[in-house]
Design a protein around this motif. Structure first.
Motif, PDB file in Angstrom:
ATOM      1  N   GLY A  81      -6.459   2.272   8.754  1.00 20.49           N
ATOM      2  CA  GLY A  81      -6.714   3.405   7.848  1.00 20.49           C
ATOM      3  C   GLY A  81      -6.711   4.727   8.593  1.00 20.49           C
TER       4      GLY A  81
ATOM      5  N   ASN B  98      -0.527   9.019   7.275  1.00 13.99           N
ATOM      6  CA  ASN B  98      -1.618   9.995   7.425  1.00 13.99           C
ATOM      7  C   ASN B  98      -2.687   9.476   8.390  1.00 13.99           C
TER       8      ASN B  98
ATOM      9  N   PHE C 168       0.389   3.352   7.362  1.00 16.28           N
ATOM     10  CA  PHE C 168      -0.078   4.537   6.633  1.00 16.28           C
ATOM     11  C   PHE C 168      -0.006   5.779   7.534  1.00 16.28           C
TER      12      PHE C 168
ATOM     13  N   GLY D 143       0.835  -1.207   0.000  1.00 18.92           N
ATOM     14  CA  GLY D 143       0.000   0.000   0.000  1.00 18.92           C
ATOM     15  C   GLY D 143       0.866   1.253   0.000  1.00 18.92           C
ATOM     16  N   ARG D 144       0.201   2.390   0.258  1.00 20.23           N
ATOM     17  CA  ARG D 144       0.946   3.644   0.328  1.00 20.23           C
ATOM     18  C   ARG D 144       1.173   3.966   1.796  1.00 20.23           C
ATOM     19  N   SER D 145       2.426   4.278   2.156  1.00 20.64           N
ATOM     20  CA  SER D 145       2.642   4.626   3.559  1.00 20.64           C
ATOM     21  C   SER D 145       2.353   6.118   3.782  1.00 20.64           C
ATOM     22  N   LYS D 146       2.121   6.854   2.713  1.00 19.20           N
ATOM     23  CA  LYS D 146       1.837   8.283   2.805  1.00 19.20           C
ATOM     24  C   LYS D 146       0.908   8.664   1.675  1.00 19.20           C
ATOM     25  N   SER D 147      -0.065   9.555   1.922  1.00 19.06           N
ATOM     26  CA  SER D 147      -0.765  10.118   0.759  1.00 19.06           C
ATOM     27  C   SER D 147      -0.311  11.564   0.658  1.00 19.06           C
TER      28      SER D 147
ATOM     29  N   ASP E 188      -0.742  -0.305  11.319  1.00 18.34           N
ATOM     30  CA  ASP E 188      -0.895   0.213   9.943  1.00 18.34           C
ATOM     31  C   ASP E 188       0.282   1.133   9.642  1.00 18.34           C
TER      32      ASP E 188
ATOM     33  N   ASP F 162       3.436   1.375  13.522  1.00 18.99           N
ATOM     34  CA  ASP F 162       3.317   1.873  12.141  1.00 18.99           C
ATOM     35  C   ASP F 162       4.159   1.031  11.176  1.00 18.99           C
TER      36      ASP F 162
END
Ligand SMILES: C[S@@+](CC[C@H](N)C(=O)[O-])C[C@H]1O[C@@H](n2cnc3c(N)ncnc32)[C@H](O)[C@@H]1O
Length: 216
Positions: free
Chosen positions: A55, A80, A78, A11-15, A76, A101
């Motif tokens: 999330g 954000n 992610f 997945g994306r660890s940052k948006s 998680d 994290d």
């Protein structure tokens, strides 16, 4: 050993970048919630609840507010979402949440067996393309591992709006039942959960949501 070396987080660890004020708040308060595994005090007299892939943390925050008697561990990578949980948990004065994290695969083995009394896996990435399906988190290997970490009379709650992922998980569950019979399963929304970004998306698109409960 080979498994350890494979890429495990897709997945994306940052948006988008955190706003200045969010970043400031996060940097000031992250140590209240963000921990290394060694910092979690796994005392025997508490109920430990795990949420994998929380999330933005809507359900984690909802459960921790509703059940101050329980201790919640959210996993998680992610950032954000982590920052969101840190801010909201601080505002709500919660002291029963710890966040890791990192990808769950990196830390799951560290927890003792028979620990968790509930595990939430809500709307995990469905990885719909054929080539990507092997990235799906809930396969029978992972389910076997997580069941080991759950105590007797505990439940894993899985929700998805992706029918193909749901059918895939049901097949993995059947496979696992051939190997171990220490759990039962049922379908349907039986445990209160919060609306999340992804459940809201599904509702907006009028998609069905599928629930699976694994009871140990
Ligand atoms: C589709 S989002 C769903 C988020 C939330 N549960 C919801 O319902 O809105 C999937 C989440 O799982 C996280 N995730 C993906 N792989 C993970 C892993 N290996 N370990 C822990 N979290 C993971 C992602 O960072 C993302 O936040």
């Amino acid at each position: 050993m080979i498994e350890e070396k494979r890429k495990i987080f897709f997945g994306r660890s940052k948006s988008r970048a955190l706003s200045k004020s969010k970043k400031f708040f996060y940097l000031n308060h992250k140590n209240d919630f963000l921990v290394n595994f060694e910092q979690i005090k796994l005392v025997k007299d508490k109920n430990f609840i795990l949420e994998i892939g929380f999330g933005l943390g809507e359900n984690l925050l909802f459960q921790a507010t509703k059940h101050p008697e329980n201790y919640f561990i959210g996993i998680d990578p992610f950032i954000n979402g982590v920052a969101n949980v840190v801010q909201k948990a601080k505002e709500l004065n919660l002291n029963n949440i710890s966040i890791l994290d990192i990808p769950v695969q990196k830390v799951l083995d560290n927890f003792s067996d028979n620990l968790f009394s509930k595990v939430f896996v809500l709307f995990p990435d469905p990885w719909m393309k054929n080539k990507q399906k092997k990235r799906r988190l809930l396969n029978h290997f992972f389910l076997e591992k997580i069941l080991k970490k759950m105590r007797t009379k505990s439940t894993l709650i899985f929700a998805t709006d992706d029918q193909d992922y749901f059918n895939f998980v049901m097949k993995e569950v059947s496979l696992l039942r051939k190997k171990i019979d220490t759990f039962k399963y049922s379908l349907g929304n039986k445990h209160p959960i919060a609306d999340t970004k992804y459940s809201n998306k599904a509702n907006k698109l009028k998609k069905d949501i599928y629930f699976l409960n694994l009871d140990k």
